[in-house]
Design an enzyme around this catalytic site. Structure first.
Site, PDB file in Angstrom:
ATOM      1  CD  GLN A 114      -2.963  -1.071   2.278  1.00 29.30           C
ATOM      2  OE1 GLN A 114      -2.676  -1.667   3.297  1.00 29.30           O
ATOM      3  NE2 GLN A 114      -4.102  -0.395   2.143  1.00 29.30           N
TER       4      GLN A 114
ATOM      5  CG  HIS B  48      -0.892  -5.694   5.448  1.00 28.45           C
ATOM      6  ND1 HIS B  48      -1.028  -4.974   6.615  1.00 28.45           N
ATOM      7  CD2 HIS B  48      -2.008  -5.421   4.740  1.00 28.45           C
ATOM      8  CE1 HIS B  48      -2.169  -4.297   6.602  1.00 28.45           C
ATOM      9  NE2 HIS B  48      -2.777  -4.545   5.456  1.00 28.45           N
TER      10      HIS B  48
ATOM     11  CD  GLU C 196      -7.520  -6.257   8.886  1.00 28.24           C
ATOM     12  OE1 GLU C 196      -8.044  -6.395   7.766  1.00 28.24           O
ATOM     13  OE2 GLU C 196      -7.575  -5.205   9.537  1.00 28.24           O
TER      14      GLU C 196
ATOM     15  CE1 TYR D 131      -9.100  -0.817  10.331  1.00 35.89           C
ATOM     16  CE2 TYR D 131      -9.299   1.513   9.789  1.00 35.89           C
ATOM     17  CZ  TYR D 131      -8.551   0.353   9.807  1.00 35.89           C
ATOM     18  OH  TYR D 131      -7.271   0.355   9.319  1.00 35.89           O
TER      19      TYR D 131
ATOM     20  CD  GLU E  54      -4.734  -1.907   9.958  1.00 35.26           C
ATOM     21  OE1 GLU E  54      -5.820  -1.626   9.413  1.00 35.26           O
ATOM     22  OE2 GLU E  54      -3.928  -2.704   9.464  1.00 35.26           O
TER      23      GLU E  54
HETATM   24  C1  PNW Z   1      -7.637  -2.933   7.021  1.00 32.50           C
HETATM   25  N1  PNW Z   1     -13.992  -3.978   7.309  1.00 32.50           N
HETATM   26  O1  PNW Z   1      -8.572  -3.565   6.202  1.00 32.50           O
HETATM   27  C2  PNW Z   1      -6.288  -3.307   6.433  1.00 32.50           C
HETATM   28  O2  PNW Z   1      -5.409  -3.908   7.350  1.00 32.50           O
HETATM   29  C3  PNW Z   1      -5.620  -2.204   5.703  1.00 32.50           C
HETATM   30  O3  PNW Z   1      -4.731  -2.724   4.760  1.00 32.50           O
HETATM   31  C4  PNW Z   1      -6.653  -1.287   5.061  1.00 32.50           C
HETATM   32  O4  PNW Z   1      -6.090  -0.324   4.234  1.00 32.50           O
HETATM   33  C5  PNW Z   1      -7.413  -0.633   6.197  1.00 32.50           C
HETATM   34  O5  PNW Z   1      -7.979  -1.591   7.082  1.00 32.50           O
HETATM   35  C6  PNW Z   1      -8.526   0.311   5.740  1.00 32.50           C
HETATM   36  O6  PNW Z   1      -9.475  -0.386   4.992  1.00 32.50           O
HETATM   37  C7  PNW Z   1      -9.910  -3.604   6.532  1.00 32.50           C
HETATM   38  O7  PNW Z   1     -14.787  -4.167   6.338  1.00 32.50           O
HETATM   39  C8  PNW Z   1     -10.807  -3.709   5.486  1.00 32.50           C
HETATM   40  O8  PNW Z   1     -14.434  -3.948   8.478  1.00 32.50           O
HETATM   41  C9  PNW Z   1     -12.162  -3.846   5.744  1.00 32.50           C
HETATM   42  C10 PNW Z   1     -12.620  -3.851   7.049  1.00 32.50           C
HETATM   43  C11 PNW Z   1     -11.732  -3.720   8.105  1.00 32.50           C
HETATM   44  C12 PNW Z   1     -10.369  -3.606   7.837  1.00 32.50           C
END
Ligand code: PNW
Length: 512
Positions: free
Chosen positions: A26, A128, A174, A321, A401
């Site tokens: 990324q 990752h 993840e 998140y 994160e």
């Molecule tokens: C994470 N959701 O991905 C990843 O670790 C990162 O690479 C990514 O850029 C970042 O979050 C932002 O998206 C996710 O749907 C993708 O809950 C989707 C989810 C959570 C984390």
């Protein structure tokens, strides 16, 4: 939004870890340079029109591969004590296994020494999502047991070289994503971030296999780290998961759906921290086993494997998140049946967005991060659920994160709007307040919080126009400019304490 002013005087301990996170594909760019082999993401972004929404690629992004010295200097000037990047497997081993690429090794040698010399502590993720393409082509990568030894070979090489400087190793980012979004685009509709296999539609067995070998690969490395190598630091993996609550707290179906969401996201991968009844040490969540039944037959863990998985996470790491409400769906309906033609996650459970605590929704529509609702108060409830209900044996937890995407579509044109990102600043303020509240009021041993992202980057299937960054990235000049949210983050830690530059290694590494 309303803020809890009673927390104004609350302080974090000096060893509370905080900083910014990123991942190799990324941010690095240099996708074909200095001996790097291709990963699945070079294939996805280059060979499939519209697989990435804006057809951007990871070829350049922030060019962190070349600009790391000035990036690290800037992070140090801002006073950020921890960096949490990932390393690229195909940069070390262009073919996934076989000969090591010396130029890649020299690069990461210098990256680590640059970070450490600046007084910053590196926390490294080994994988990752950038699976070496050669491993797909030779045996189907995550669907084959050979991936376990190949990952072990890569991981032990890197850890042996840098363990003196890296107090925390994350084996996987993840692993949940090879499970519920497991297909290679465009073969399947369920676009996978690290798809199980690239020329089949995936299906339930690929999904189960990929989770199975990921767990085993993690556990094998952790066992080596603990018993043979006797590493100086700690090892675990980053979980993906979000807070769920039943839409109607009195509805059995909604409560059941909440449990299923947690079981299929977190419980599937929870064996490493599951140490008390009714769970079996080292195993999948009982609800996953009960739901999938004989479908798990080829992917059950032997007692020896369970022994290896158990205790393989030195602490729990969660990328949390956002939040959702869970709604029950008819357990008998076809939409809910678990079979190979309907392997969708999570079985027999529905969900939708949680009311947004009067914070805004993430950008939807063209920006395609409609999964992201700004629900910062949920992290406190989520930390309670994880440490008290789901995995009560957890001793400490890190939010590895969290973050928010902005600007929204209409804002993109104006640089001042991009830099003056008050929705993200609000998210950070309230999110951190809720982590602090979980620690101070609820007694949860949360020991770190890492912001996604250091700067705008390549956001996978939605590409480079989705911006999670605390710094703006000018995609032409590659200039980085801190946004309002960056200053919000720095001010918050000035007020509430936590680690500072130079004290990281001692703070983050209990055996140092
Ligand atoms: C994470 N959701 O991905 C990843 O670790 C990162 O690479 C990514 O850029 C970042 O979050 C932002 O998206 C996710 O749907 C993708 O809950 C989707 C989810 C959570 C984390």
């Amino acid at each position: 939004p309303t803020y809890d002013t009673s927390l104004n005087d609350a302080k974090l301990p000096d060893d509370f870890m905080w900083g910014v996170a990123s991942s190799a594909y990324q941010v690095e760019g240099a996708a074909k340079d200095e001996g790097k082999g291709p990963s699945i993401w070079d294939l996805i972004s280059h060979r499939q029109a519209n697989a990435v929404a804006d057809n951007s690629t990871g070829d350049v992004v922030a060019s962190f591969y070349y600009l790391y010295k000035q990036d690290v200097a800037r992070f140090a000037n801002l006073g950020i004590p921890y960096l949490s990047p990932s390393f690229s497997w195909p940069r070390f081993f262009p073919f996934g296994n076989g000969p090591v690429n010396e130029e890649g090794v020299f690069h990461y040698d210098d990256l680590i020494s640059t970070i450490v010399s600046a007084g910053i502590t590196p926390i490294v993720t080994l994988f990752h999502w950038d699976t070496p393409l050669a491993l797909f082509n030779s045996y189907g990568a995550w669907t084959d047991e050979r991936i376990v030894d190949d990952f072990f070979n890569y991981a032990t090489f890197v850890i042996s070289r840098y363990d003196d400087y890296v107090p925390i190793w994350y084996t996987f980012n993840e692993p949940q994503y090879c499970n519920w979004q497991y297909e290679y685009y465009p073969a399947g509709n369920n676009k996978g971030y690290y798809p199980a296999y690239h020329n089949i539609t995936g299906g339930l067995s690929a999904r189960i296999a990929c989770s199975y070998y990921t767990i085993l690969a993690h556990a094998k490395v952790a066992k080596w780290y603990h018993e043979e190598f006797k590493g100086k630091g700690r090892i675990t993996f980053k979980n993906s998961g979000n807070y769920f609550e039943p839409l109607d707290p009195t509805s059995e179906a909604d409560i059941d759906s909440t449990k299923r969401n947690y079981a299929f996201v977190l419980g599937w991968f929870g064996g490493c921290v599951r140490q008390m009844p009714p769970w079996t040490n080292g195993d999948y969540d009982p609800l996953v086993k009960e739901t999938l039944g004989s479908l798990l037959n080829n992917y059950t863990f032997s007692s020896e494997q369970k022994e290896m998985i158990k205790g393989s996470c030195d602490f729990y790491a969660i990328d949390g998140y956002t939040a959702y409400v869970a709604t029950g769906v008819d357990g008998g309906s076809a939409a809910c049946a678990v079979n190979s033609s309907n392997p969708n996650f999570p079985e027999c459970a529905g969900s939708s967005s949680l009311g947004a605590d009067d914070f805004p929704l993430g950008p939807a529509g063209d920006n395609n991060v409609s999964w992201l609702y700004s629900t910062p108060t949920a992290i406190r409830k989520f930390l309670n659920d994880i440490t008290k209900t789901l995995f009560p044996s957890i001793k400490d937890i890190v939010v590895s994160e969290f973050g928010f995407a902005e600007p929204f579509e209409g804002d993109q044109a104006s640089l001042s709007t991009i830099l003056w990102d008050l929705r993200r600043a609000d998210y950070y303020q309230a999110f951190l307040d809720n982590i602090l509240a979980a620690k101070v009021y609820d007694g949860i041993n949360v020991t770190g919080a890492f912001s996604w992202a250091a700067y705008d980057n390549f956001e996978w299937f939605v590409g480079s126009h989705v911006k999670f960054g605390l710094q703006y990235l000018n995609q032409t000049s590659l200039e980085r400019v801190p946004k309002a949210s960056m200053f919000q983050l720095l001010d918050w830690f000035k007020l509430h304490g936590g680690a500072s530059l130079g004290n990281g290694l001692a703070g983050g590494n209990p055996s140092a």
